[in-house]
Scaffold this active site. Structure first.
Site, PDB file in Angstrom:
ATOM      1  N   HIS A 189     -47.630  42.424  11.733  1.00 41.71           N
ATOM      2  CA  HIS A 189     -48.951  42.814  11.195  1.00 41.71           C
ATOM      3  C   HIS A 189     -49.600  43.867  12.118  1.00 41.71           C
ATOM      4  CE1 HIS A 189     -53.004  42.449   9.617  1.00 41.71           C
ATOM      5  NE2 HIS A 189     -52.658  41.516   8.780  1.00 41.71           N
ATOM      6  N   GLU A 293     -47.880  47.375   7.889  1.00 42.67           N
ATOM      7  CA  GLU A 293     -47.152  46.197   8.360  1.00 42.67           C
ATOM      8  C   GLU A 293     -45.766  46.096   7.712  1.00 42.67           C
ATOM      9  OE1 GLU A 293     -49.793  43.045   7.120  1.00 42.67           O
ATOM     10  OE2 GLU A 293     -51.486  44.389   7.401  1.00 42.67           O
TER      11      GLU A 293
HETATM   12  O1  TA6 Z   1     -52.366  42.162   5.968  1.00 44.28           O
HETATM   13  C1  TA6 Z   1     -53.488  42.140   5.152  1.00 44.28           C
HETATM   14  C2  TA6 Z   1     -54.129  40.754   5.164  1.00 44.28           C
HETATM   15  O2  TA6 Z   1     -53.314  39.832   4.472  1.00 44.28           O
HETATM   16  C3  TA6 Z   1     -55.518  40.876   4.555  1.00 44.28           C
HETATM   17  O3  TA6 Z   1     -55.597  40.216   3.308  1.00 44.28           O
HETATM   18  C4  TA6 Z   1     -56.431  40.267   5.618  1.00 44.28           C
HETATM   19  O4  TA6 Z   1     -56.600  38.882   5.391  1.00 44.28           O
HETATM   20  C5  TA6 Z   1     -55.626  40.562   6.887  1.00 44.28           C
HETATM   21  O5  TA6 Z   1     -54.281  40.285   6.520  1.00 44.28           O
HETATM   22  C6  TA6 Z   1     -56.082  39.847   8.134  1.00 44.28           C
HETATM   23  O6  TA6 Z   1     -55.757  38.496   8.069  1.00 44.28           O
HETATM   24  P1  TA6 Z   1     -56.186  37.537   9.327  1.00 44.28           P
HETATM   25  O7  TA6 Z   1     -55.708  36.174   8.954  1.00 44.28           O
HETATM   26  O8  TA6 Z   1     -55.496  38.083  10.537  1.00 44.28           O
HETATM   27  O9  TA6 Z   1     -57.670  37.680   9.434  1.00 44.28           O
END
Ligand code: TA6
Length: 336
Positions: A189, A293
């Site tokens: 991520h 990501e």
């Molecule tokens: O990667 C995108 C995502 O799935 C968004 O929907 C948002 O929730 C982001 O990840 C961040 O997630 P987190 O659990 O790290 O706050």
């Protein structure tokens, strides 16, 4: 944990328990240093031969810094990031495993980023041209097995290439003794640091299908030219190419993301409204970050006992004077 650190010091053969010296460099820089980070959390600092560096916390197996040879930080970590379990660190490269997103029995993005990893003091042989790398391992505790009833070994190698590239290799092996397969989703991520989101373009995802998280994961087809950003975006691009380019116009810098074994790519920026709802994210920080990501989401990975999956991510940052046409993103995407 201390046992691991001692074992690693013995293995890397450094003097003074601080890390291994650069072979033949004579410099004071050590290639692999084990030390304490924010809130006393254990972290490993990797240093390249010409000034590049990276940092990875054992908490979450979480890369929180990647700097180029000039010491410029290339990843985004929120100024409000909470370096305190069980909250995941906001920024860097969180490891999402064995779940991506919030649909499933586990917490959002799974548990790997909320656990303490160990240093793998006896990794299986795995060739690398890097002199600066660390091998981490995550295995389930009895308690973990209550939440996700599978036995696995998740090995993560974080390495700095000779030219300052950042390379992450994840290897997940099913070690179930009961003969049962398991299925998981995965993502690196990655939060890239950008000068101004309104002047960023992403090349390599044009015309692809994507699931839009902002429209009930409905499937759409992307338009025909580079992605630009004017509002919140949260899209899972499907079956994406090996290479994706992220162009930062103001910094004249292009991030090149190369991936292997990881078919999808998620693009996320919370923009202003959502940013204000995130306690560990500054209200205006959305302007200076973009998540692209490498992910395996549409088709989760199934492993039988004994099988191993490998997912590689390689990040590089190249100068790009895009406006002068010096860098043609298509050439970058097609180059080896
Ligand atoms: O990667 C995108 C995502 O799935 C968004 O929907 C948002 O929730 C982001 O990840 C961040 O997630 P987190 O659990 O790290 O706050």
């Amino acid at each position: 944990m201390k046992e691991n650190l001692r074992q690693v010091r013995e293995r890397v053969g450094e003097g003074g328990g601080k890390g291994v010296r650069m072979a033949g460099s004579g410099s004071e820089r050590v290639a692999v240093e084990l030390c304490k980070g924010i809130n006393g959390l254990d972290k490993v600092v990797l240093r390249g031969p010409r000034g590049s560096s990276a940092e990875v916390y054992l908490y979450g197996g979480h890369v929180t810094s990647w700097r180029n040879d000039n010491g410029e930080e290339l990843l985004f970590v929120s100024s409000k990031a909470i370096f305190k379990p069980p909250k995941a660190i906001r920024g860097g490269i969180p490891i999402c495993f064995p779940q991506f997103g919030s649909h499933g029995s586990l917490e959002q993005h799974g548990f790997a980023r909320n656990k303490f990893w160990s240093i793998d003091s006896d990794p299986p042989p795995f060739p690398t041209n890097s002199k600066s790398f660390i091998d981490l391992i995550l295995k389930p505790s009895e308690e973990d097995m209550q939440k996700w009833p599978h036995s696995y070994e998740f090995r993560l190698r974080v390495a700095l290439g000779p030219g300052g590239d950042l390379m992450l290799t994840s290897r997940v092996r099913n070690t179930n003794a009961d003969g049962k397969p398991f299925t998981f989703a995965f993502a690196y991520h990655t939060y890239f640091s950008v000068s101004d989101i309104s002047e960023v373009r992403v090349e390599g995802l044009e015309t692809l299908d994507y699931l839009d998280n902002l429209q009930n994961k409905e499937r759409f087809t992307e338009q025909g030219d580079a992605l630009t950003f004017e509002s919140e975006v949260d899209k899972i691009y499907l079956s994406t190419p090996t290479k994706i380019a992220i162009l930062d116009h103001e910094k004249k810098r292009t991030f090149v993301l190369r991936k292997d074994g990881i078919p999808d790519a998620v693009v996320w920026n919370p923009w202003d409204k959502k940013a204000k709802t995130m306690a560990d994210f500054g209200d205006d920080e959305y302007m200076h970050m973009l998540c692209v990501e490498a992910a395996a989401v549409e088709k989760p990975i199934t492993l039988k006992p004994g099988e191993e999956w490998k997912g590689r991510l390689e990040l590089s940052a190249v100068p790009s004077s895009y406006c002068s046409g010096q860098l043609d993103p298509q050439k970058v995407l097609q180059s080896s």
